[in-house]
Design a protein around this motif. Structure first.
Motif, PDB file in Angstrom:
ATOM      1  N   SER A 156      27.229  46.381  39.466  1.00 37.69           N
ATOM      2  CA  SER A 156      26.935  46.474  38.040  1.00 37.69           C
ATOM      3  C   SER A 156      27.932  45.595  37.292  1.00 37.69           C
ATOM      4  CB  SER A 156      27.062  47.928  37.576  1.00 37.69           C
ATOM      5  OG  SER A 156      28.413  48.359  37.700  1.00 37.69           O
ATOM      6  N   PHE A 157      27.794  45.525  35.952  1.00 39.29           N
ATOM      7  CA  PHE A 157      28.714  44.719  35.146  1.00 39.29           C
ATOM      8  C   PHE A 157      30.160  45.154  35.367  1.00 39.29           C
ATOM      9  CE2 PHE A 157      24.812  44.503  32.401  1.00 39.29           C
ATOM     10  CZ  PHE A 157      24.570  43.164  32.620  1.00 39.29           C
ATOM     11  N   PHE A 158      30.388  46.463  35.269  1.00 42.85           N
ATOM     12  CA  PHE A 158      31.752  46.984  35.386  1.00 42.85           C
ATOM     13  C   PHE A 158      32.306  46.741  36.794  1.00 42.85           C
ATOM     14  CE2 PHE A 158      34.726  50.442  36.348  1.00 42.85           C
ATOM     15  CZ  PHE A 158      35.661  50.226  35.344  1.00 42.85           C
ATOM     16  N   GLU A 159      31.501  46.992  37.813  1.00 44.20           N
ATOM     17  CA  GLU A 159      31.944  46.785  39.193  1.00 44.20           C
ATOM     18  C   GLU A 159      32.247  45.318  39.460  1.00 44.20           C
ATOM     19  OE1 GLU A 159      29.265  50.508  40.879  1.00 44.20           O
ATOM     20  OE2 GLU A 159      28.555  48.450  41.001  1.00 44.20           O
ATOM     21  N   TYR A 160      31.462  44.434  38.858  1.00 39.48           N
ATOM     22  CA  TYR A 160      31.677  42.997  39.028  1.00 39.48           C
ATOM     23  C   TYR A 160      33.029  42.581  38.433  1.00 39.48           C
ATOM     24  CZ  TYR A 160      30.889  37.959  38.455  1.00 39.48           C
ATOM     25  OH  TYR A 160      31.006  36.602  38.499  1.00 39.48           O
ATOM     26  N   VAL A 161      33.290  43.040  37.197  1.00 39.82           N
ATOM     27  CA  VAL A 161      34.543  42.698  36.527  1.00 39.82           C
ATOM     28  C   VAL A 161      35.736  43.314  37.252  1.00 39.82           C
ATOM     29  CG1 VAL A 161      35.874  43.011  34.402  1.00 39.82           C
ATOM     30  CG2 VAL A 161      33.459  42.402  34.266  1.00 39.82           C
ATOM     31  N   SER A 162      35.611  44.586  37.651  1.00 34.19           N
ATOM     32  CA  SER A 162      36.728  45.252  38.336  1.00 34.19           C
ATOM     33  C   SER A 162      36.999  44.609  39.691  1.00 34.19           C
ATOM     34  CB  SER A 162      36.433  46.740  38.514  1.00 34.19           C
ATOM     35  OG  SER A 162      35.262  46.939  39.281  1.00 34.19           O
ATOM     36  N   GLY A 163      35.969  44.156  40.372  1.00 28.96           N
ATOM     37  CA  GLY A 163      36.150  43.483  41.657  1.00 28.96           C
ATOM     38  C   GLY A 163      36.915  42.181  41.505  1.00 28.96           C
ATOM     39  N   ILE A 164      36.552  41.413  40.472  1.00 27.63           N
ATOM     40  CA  ILE A 164      37.262  40.155  40.208  1.00 27.63           C
ATOM     41  C   ILE A 164      38.728  40.425  39.873  1.00 27.63           C
ATOM     42  CG2 ILE A 164      37.441  38.218  38.595  1.00 27.63           C
ATOM     43  CD1 ILE A 164      34.426  38.202  38.396  1.00 27.63           C
ATOM     44  N   THR A 165      38.962  41.481  39.073  1.00 26.11           N
ATOM     45  CA  THR A 165      40.334  41.813  38.672  1.00 26.11           C
ATOM     46  C   THR A 165      41.190  42.206  39.875  1.00 26.11           C
ATOM     47  OG1 THR A 165      39.465  42.617  36.553  1.00 26.11           O
ATOM     48  CG2 THR A 165      41.717  43.225  37.116  1.00 26.11           C
ATOM     49  N   ILE A 166      40.655  43.053  40.725  1.00 26.31           N
ATOM     50  CA  ILE A 166      41.392  43.463  41.925  1.00 26.31           C
ATOM     51  C   ILE A 166      41.678  42.255  42.809  1.00 26.31           C
ATOM     52  CG2 ILE A 166      41.199  44.742  44.103  1.00 26.31           C
ATOM     53  CD1 ILE A 166      39.796  46.958  42.581  1.00 26.31           C
ATOM     54  N   GLY A 167      40.684  41.389  42.968  1.00 23.59           N
ATOM     55  CA  GLY A 167      40.870  40.180  43.775  1.00 23.59           C
ATOM     56  C   GLY A 167      41.936  39.272  43.200  1.00 23.59           C
ATOM     57  N   SER A 168      41.962  39.145  41.868  1.00 24.62           N
ATOM     58  CA  SER A 168      42.952  38.283  41.211  1.00 24.62           C
ATOM     59  C   SER A 168      44.369  38.827  41.391  1.00 24.62           C
ATOM     60  CB  SER A 168      42.627  38.157  39.721  1.00 24.62           C
ATOM     61  OG  SER A 168      41.359  37.587  39.531  1.00 24.62           O
ATOM     62  N   ILE A 169      44.513  40.159  41.228  1.00 24.82           N
ATOM     63  CA  ILE A 169      45.824  40.775  41.402  1.00 24.82           C
ATOM     64  C   ILE A 169      46.310  40.579  42.834  1.00 24.82           C
ATOM     65  CG2 ILE A 169      47.072  42.983  41.455  1.00 24.82           C
ATOM     66  CD1 ILE A 169      45.249  43.929  39.185  1.00 24.82           C
ATOM     67  N   THR A 170      45.418  40.829  43.781  1.00 29.52           N
ATOM     68  CA  THR A 170      45.775  40.703  45.193  1.00 29.52           C
ATOM     69  C   THR A 170      46.179  39.276  45.536  1.00 29.52           C
ATOM     70  OG1 THR A 170      44.208  42.478  45.741  1.00 29.52           O
ATOM     71  CG2 THR A 170      44.953  41.074  47.552  1.00 29.52           C
ATOM     72  N   ALA A 171      45.385  38.301  45.107  1.00 30.27           N
ATOM     73  CA  ALA A 171      45.678  36.900  45.414  1.00 30.27           C
ATOM     74  C   ALA A 171      47.003  36.462  44.803  1.00 30.27           C
ATOM     75  CB  ALA A 171      44.533  36.019  44.907  1.00 30.27           C
ATOM     76  N   GLU A 172      47.263  36.893  43.573  1.00 31.60           N
ATOM     77  CA  GLU A 172      48.494  36.508  42.881  1.00 31.60           C
ATOM     78  C   GLU A 172      49.727  37.044  43.608  1.00 31.60           C
ATOM     79  OE1 GLU A 172      51.158  34.897  40.186  1.00 31.60           O
ATOM     80  OE2 GLU A 172      49.013  34.473  40.491  1.00 31.60           O
ATOM     81  N   VAL A 173      49.671  38.302  44.041  1.00 23.01           N
ATOM     82  CA  VAL A 173      50.825  38.904  44.708  1.00 23.01           C
ATOM     83  C   VAL A 173      51.025  38.316  46.105  1.00 23.01           C
ATOM     84  CG1 VAL A 173      51.793  41.075  45.567  1.00 23.01           C
ATOM     85  CG2 VAL A 173      50.600  41.035  43.384  1.00 23.01           C
ATOM     86  N   ILE A 174      49.937  38.012  46.798  1.00 23.32           N
ATOM     87  CA  ILE A 174      50.044  37.462  48.157  1.00 23.32           C
ATOM     88  C   ILE A 174      50.639  36.058  48.135  1.00 23.32           C
ATOM     89  CG2 ILE A 174      48.686  36.604  50.112  1.00 23.32           C
ATOM     90  CD1 ILE A 174      46.830  38.992  49.748  1.00 23.32           C
ATOM     91  N   ILE A 175      50.131  35.208  47.261  1.00 28.57           N
ATOM     92  CA  ILE A 175      50.536  33.799  47.245  1.00 28.57           C
ATOM     93  C   ILE A 175      51.890  33.597  46.570  1.00 28.57           C
ATOM     94  CG2 ILE A 175      49.905  31.481  46.504  1.00 28.57           C
ATOM     95  CD1 ILE A 175      48.175  32.645  48.742  1.00 28.57           C
TER      96      ILE A 175
END
Length: 286
Positions: free
Chosen positions: A34-53
């Motif tokens: 859904s809209f909310f799940e799509y946005v929350s998925g992108i946010t979680i992915g962005s946080i994860t990528a930022e901390v890993i790299i």
């Protein structure tokens, strides 16, 4: 610790964390978003990528971030289950695209869909002619639900006056040459029965890649060696053939006799047998 090893450790740590959080949030996260799940998925992915790299960021800050976000997702889903208005606001609602066989152009434009995209969605439902559609809804998650016109719907057993047939779930009883005892128990069978069925097909257990028992109790197998042809089950079709032969014999007896009593008896039994054959045919056909 070398920087590359730090990144490897962080990847593993966040992979485990995301896996556990996804399991807690449920299977809905794996379905169409859904809209909310799509946005929350992108946010979680962005946080994860930022901390890993970015090794300058603290790992626990990222863990806290995705945990808080996951908690918010859980709360939103909890409220959505209990409130339709909130659910419609967060997840959106379906939009009628076709009604009474007519395309609603305003609704199509509202959802930012073109005619080509609509036709593409219809083809995904095996519909290539718009005139076959009675009603269509563009669901909140982007899928298209279609109700064909009556003349274009598949014929059902009810349409032709046949009794419905209740089918049980097909059970996988063999995988990779190993017997699944739990599945056998679920269908009321045992290993002896399975070995007997395999012997009828002249197949060894260790040669079976996948074995399944369908709703009629018949075993089908797929072998590791695709060149080997497994004979089809002939027992049920043979029973059906015998029943039809009995029916034909009774009809001949009715024609051959001069006794009205005997003729009436034969004809009555022909009708009973015909009714039984009609009911049993779905079970006895391959």
């Amino acid at each position: 610790m070398p920087e590359w090893l730090v990144i490897v450790v962080r990847v593993i740590l966040f992979l485990v964390a995301l896996f556990l959080l996804t399991r807690l949030l449920g299977k809905k996260q794996l379905s169409e978003l859904s809209f909310f799940e799509y946005v929350s998925g992108i946010t979680i992915g962005s946080i994860t990528a930022e901390v890993i790299i970015n090794t300058d960021n603290k790992v626990w800050h990222g863990i806290i971030g995705i945990c808080v976000l996951s908690l918010l997702i859980y709360l939103v889903e909890f409220i959505s289950v209990h409130s339709k208005k909130f659910r419609d606001f967060v997840e959106g609602s379906g939009t009628v695209i076709i009604k009474d066989g007519k395309i609603l152009e305003e609704n199509l434009k509202k959802e930012k869909y073109t005619t080509d995209e609509l036709l593409q969605l219809l083809r995904g439902k095996d519909i290539f002619d718009l005139s076959e559609v009675e009603y269509a809804v563009l669901e909140a998650k982007g899928s298209l639900s279609v109700l064909p016109k009556k003349d274009f719907r598949p014929v059902t057993r009810k349409d032709i006056g046949l009794d419905s047939v209740n089918e049980k779930e097909t059970q996988s009883v063999i995988m990779d040459g190993e017997i699944l005892d739990e599945a056998l128990t679920a269908i009321g069978k045992n290993r002896r029965w399975l070995q007997t069925e395999l012997a009828k097909k002249n197949v060894m257990l260790e040669n079976v890649f996948l074995g399944q028992v369908n709703s009629y109790g018949a075993l089908t197998v797929d072998l590791f060696d695709d060149k080997i042809q497994v004979p089809e089950d002939q027992e049920r079709p043979l029973i059906l053939a015998h029943l039809k032969k009995c029916q034909a014999d009774l009809e001949l007896f009715a024609l051959a006799t001069d006794s009205k009593k005997a003729k009436s008896l034969y004809i009555n039994n022909v009708k009973k047998l015909e009714n039984s054959i009609q009911k049993l045919t779905p079970f006895l056909k391959n």
